[in-house]
Design a protein around this motif. Structure first.
Motif, PDB file in Angstrom:
ATOM      1  N   ARG A 192       0.865  -1.180   0.000  1.00 22.57           N
ATOM      2  CA  ARG A 192       0.000   0.000   0.000  1.00 22.57           C
ATOM      3  C   ARG A 192       0.901   1.229   0.000  1.00 22.57           C
ATOM      4  NH1 ARG A 192      -4.477  -0.383   4.656  1.00 22.57           N
ATOM      5  NH2 ARG A 192      -5.687   0.914   3.203  1.00 22.57           N
ATOM      6  N   ALA A 193       0.417   2.296  -0.620  1.00 20.32           N
ATOM      7  CA  ALA A 193       1.198   3.531  -0.704  1.00 20.32           C
ATOM      8  C   ALA A 193       0.457   4.645   0.025  1.00 20.32           C
ATOM      9  CB  ALA A 193       1.425   3.915  -2.164  1.00 20.32           C
ATOM     10  N   LEU A 194       1.116   5.256   0.993  1.00 19.81           N
ATOM     11  CA  LEU A 194       0.581   6.396   1.741  1.00 19.81           C
ATOM     12  C   LEU A 194       1.320   7.654   1.300  1.00 19.81           C
ATOM     13  CD1 LEU A 194      -0.878   7.884   4.077  1.00 19.81           C
ATOM     14  CD2 LEU A 194       0.840   6.920   5.632  1.00 19.81           C
ATOM     15  N   PHE A 195       0.568   8.694   0.955  1.00 16.48           N
ATOM     16  CA  PHE A 195       1.216   9.923   0.502  1.00 16.48           C
ATOM     17  C   PHE A 195       0.218  11.076   0.538  1.00 16.48           C
ATOM     18  CE2 PHE A 195      -0.546   7.679  -3.104  1.00 16.48           C
ATOM     19  CZ  PHE A 195      -1.178   8.645  -3.857  1.00 16.48           C
ATOM     20  N   PRO A 196       0.712  12.324   0.685  1.00 12.19           N
ATOM     21  CA  PRO A 196      -0.141  13.495   0.526  1.00 12.19           C
ATOM     22  C   PRO A 196      -0.249  13.851  -0.960  1.00 12.19           C
ATOM     23  CG  PRO A 196       2.051  14.186   1.166  1.00 12.19           C
ATOM     24  CD  PRO A 196       2.075  12.687   1.099  1.00 12.19           C
ATOM     25  N   ALA A 197      -1.387  14.409  -1.352  1.00 19.38           N
ATOM     26  CA  ALA A 197      -1.564  14.776  -2.759  1.00 19.38           C
ATOM     27  C   ALA A 197      -2.402  16.039  -2.845  1.00 19.38           C
ATOM     28  CB  ALA A 197      -2.229  13.647  -3.536  1.00 19.38           C
ATOM     29  N   GLY A 198      -2.053  16.904  -3.809  1.00 17.07           N
ATOM     30  CA  GLY A 198      -2.794  18.142  -3.984  1.00 17.07           C
ATOM     31  C   GLY A 198      -2.807  18.605  -5.419  1.00 17.07           C
ATOM     32  N   CYS A 246      -3.992   2.676  -2.287  1.00 15.73           N
ATOM     33  CA  CYS A 246      -3.473   3.963  -1.817  1.00 15.73           C
ATOM     34  C   CYS A 246      -4.185   4.445  -0.563  1.00 15.73           C
ATOM     35  CB  CYS A 246      -3.624   5.032  -2.902  1.00 15.73           C
ATOM     36  SG  CYS A 246      -2.736   4.680  -4.422  1.00 15.73           S
ATOM     37  N   LEU A 247      -3.427   5.094   0.309  1.00 16.48           N
ATOM     38  CA  LEU A 247      -3.942   5.871   1.424  1.00 16.48           C
ATOM     39  C   LEU A 247      -3.508   7.309   1.153  1.00 16.48           C
ATOM     40  CD1 LEU A 247      -2.992   3.588   4.461  1.00 16.48           C
ATOM     41  CD2 LEU A 247      -5.301   4.054   3.623  1.00 16.48           C
ATOM     42  N   VAL A 248      -4.448   8.169   0.799  1.00 14.90           N
ATOM     43  CA  VAL A 248      -4.109   9.507   0.332  1.00 14.90           C
ATOM     44  C   VAL A 248      -4.576  10.551   1.335  1.00 14.90           C
ATOM     45  CG1 VAL A 248      -4.309  11.168  -1.548  1.00 14.90           C
ATOM     46  CG2 VAL A 248      -4.321   8.719  -2.046  1.00 14.90           C
ATOM     47  N   VAL A 249      -3.662  11.451   1.681  1.00 13.09           N
ATOM     48  CA  VAL A 249      -3.973  12.598   2.532  1.00 13.09           C
ATOM     49  C   VAL A 249      -4.122  13.813   1.631  1.00 13.09           C
ATOM     50  CG1 VAL A 249      -3.069  14.169   4.294  1.00 13.09           C
ATOM     51  CG2 VAL A 249      -2.828  11.685   4.583  1.00 13.09           C
ATOM     52  N   LEU A 295       1.192  10.859   9.708  1.00  8.17           N
ATOM     53  CA  LEU A 295       1.611  10.187  10.945  1.00  8.17           C
ATOM     54  C   LEU A 295       0.400   9.637  11.696  1.00  8.17           C
ATOM     55  CD1 LEU A 295       4.419  12.536  12.355  1.00  8.17           C
ATOM     56  CD2 LEU A 295       4.612  10.612  10.766  1.00  8.17           C
ATOM     57  N   ASP A 296      -0.695  10.409  11.729  1.00 11.53           N
ATOM     58  CA  ASP A 296      -1.902   9.955  12.422  1.00 11.53           C
ATOM     59  C   ASP A 296      -2.466   8.693  11.772  1.00 11.53           C
ATOM     60  OD1 ASP A 296      -1.638  12.113  14.106  1.00 11.53           O
ATOM     61  OD2 ASP A 296      -3.114  13.351  13.045  1.00 11.53           O
ATOM     62  N   LEU A 297      -2.422   8.639  10.425  1.00 12.86           N
ATOM     63  CA  LEU A 297      -2.883   7.440   9.728  1.00 12.86           C
ATOM     64  C   LEU A 297      -2.019   6.233  10.080  1.00 12.86           C
ATOM     65  CD1 LEU A 297      -3.866   8.504   6.090  1.00 12.86           C
ATOM     66  CD2 LEU A 297      -5.246   7.193   7.690  1.00 12.86           C
ATOM     67  N   LEU A 298      -0.706   6.444  10.145  1.00  7.14           N
ATOM     68  CA  LEU A 298       0.199   5.361  10.519  1.00  7.14           C
ATOM     69  C   LEU A 298      -0.090   4.865  11.926  1.00  7.14           C
ATOM     70  CD1 LEU A 298       3.634   6.652   9.162  1.00  7.14           C
ATOM     71  CD2 LEU A 298       2.334   4.697   8.311  1.00  7.14           C
ATOM     72  N   GLU A 299      -0.328   5.785  12.824  1.00  7.72           N
ATOM     73  CA  GLU A 299      -0.587   5.426  14.216  1.00  7.72           C
ATOM     74  C   GLU A 299      -1.851   4.594  14.352  1.00  7.72           C
ATOM     75  OE1 GLU A 299       0.781   5.000  17.600  1.00  7.72           O
ATOM     76  OE2 GLU A 299       1.497   7.028  17.125  1.00  7.72           O
TER      77      GLU A 299
END
Length: 313
Positions: A56-62, A80-83, A122-126
């Motif tokens: 899975r890939a976690l990343f911010p996107a805009g 994906c886990l997208v912020v 970080l909150d998603l990881l936690e």
């Protein structure tokens, strides 16, 4: 459960094109345009999928580039886990000069990443349950992110019993090493920089790698050596794998492919030295594909038959 979760604080939309010859002060008509989702952790996740693993890939996107990165990853089947971020995702440009065969890579800085975006990661990881076996932070940090961001992730991973893997450089890497890592991937320049070496000759690099391992806060060090293959340093042993000679198409993503292959082999229960052989095979296979297409499984398997792994004294 996904065994590998990657986090990319500085993702990118990678643009690749070609031109007959670069020249100043004139309009340059390029040939074709390829778009790929980019950033170290994103590329690791993509390569894991190509080799039959799960990631899975976690990343911010805009902005529109961030939306395009999401769409391209979904098309490849990457979970994906997208912020959502107010900062527009950056774009990078790779230009292949056909006359010389040289590749030029232009890495744009991107907008500063707001604190709310990286803190949300970080909150998603936690909160993530169940926790992955490996957490991989790969790539540079964007403007606006604190130098100790990877160190914060290291502390979080330690609390949750996750093996934390880092492929970065400079102060973020140095601070993360102080917290303790299961695995670090570096190239010659990164190891020389982190060790304060003026020159990166083979002997000095290997001494520096053993010194890092000897401090007890780093489980393993994967040192990529471009066309010379890679070294692997552990507490009780060290190994070298030679890279097969191939005709270069694009070097983009070779290190990410190598790291992905090493982790996939480790999850299969392969020995570290066998995993090193797969890493070099995947890194070499990535050289055969255009842009940031990364490695193909059939090429990785073919290259693996040519990789020789030997123990270092």
């Amino acid at each position: 459960m996904t065994d590998i979760l990657t986090i990319t604080f500085n993702p990118a939309l990678d643009l690749t094109t070609s031109i007959g010859r670069l020249a100043p002060h004139v309009k340059l008509r390029c040939e074709g345009l390829r778009r790929d989702p980019g950033g170290g952790g994103i590329n690791v996740a993509r390569a894991v999928l190509r080799m039959g693993g799960q990631a899975r890939a976690l990343f911010p996107a805009g902005g529109s580039p961030g939306q395009r990165v999401r769409e391209l990853l979904e098309a490849e089947g990457v979970d994906c886990l997208v912020v959502d971020s107010a900062a527009e995702t950056r774009e990078d440009l790779t230009v292949q000069e056909l006359e010389s065969g040289l590749q030029y890579r232009f890495l744009l800085p991107g907008e500063p990443l707001p604190e709310g975006a990286w803190q949300a990661c970080l909150d998603l990881l936690e909160a993530l349950s169940p926790a992955p076996r490996f957490l991989v932070a790969s790539g540079s940090l964007p403007p606006g992110a604190p130098d100790d961001l990877l160190a914060r992730v290291a502390r979080l991973a330690r609390r949750r019993g996750i093996d934390f893997v880092v492929d970065s450089s400079g102060p973020p890497l140095r601070l993360a090493l102080e917290e303790g890592l299961a695995l670090a991937k570096m190239n010659r320049r990164e190891l020389a920089e982190i060790s304060g070496l003026a020159e990166a000759d083979e002997g000095a690099l290997r001494l520096a790698a053993n010194s890092l391992i000897g401090r007890g806060k780093l489980g393993a060090l994967l040192l990529t050596l471009a066309d010379k293959g890679a070294d692997l340093f552990l507490a009780e042993s060290a190994w070298h794998a030679d890279a097969p000679a191939v005709e270069l198409v694009s070097a983009v993503g070779a290190g990410d492919s190598a790291l992905a292959a090493y982790l996939c082999a480790s999850l299969r229960g392969e020995s570290p030295e066998t995993a090193l052989g797969w890493a070099v095979a995947a890194g070499t296979a990535a050289l055969l594909t255009p842009g940031t297409e990364l490695c193909r499984l059939e090429d990785v398997e073919r290259m693996r038959q040519q990789v020789q792994v030997t123990r270092l004294p």
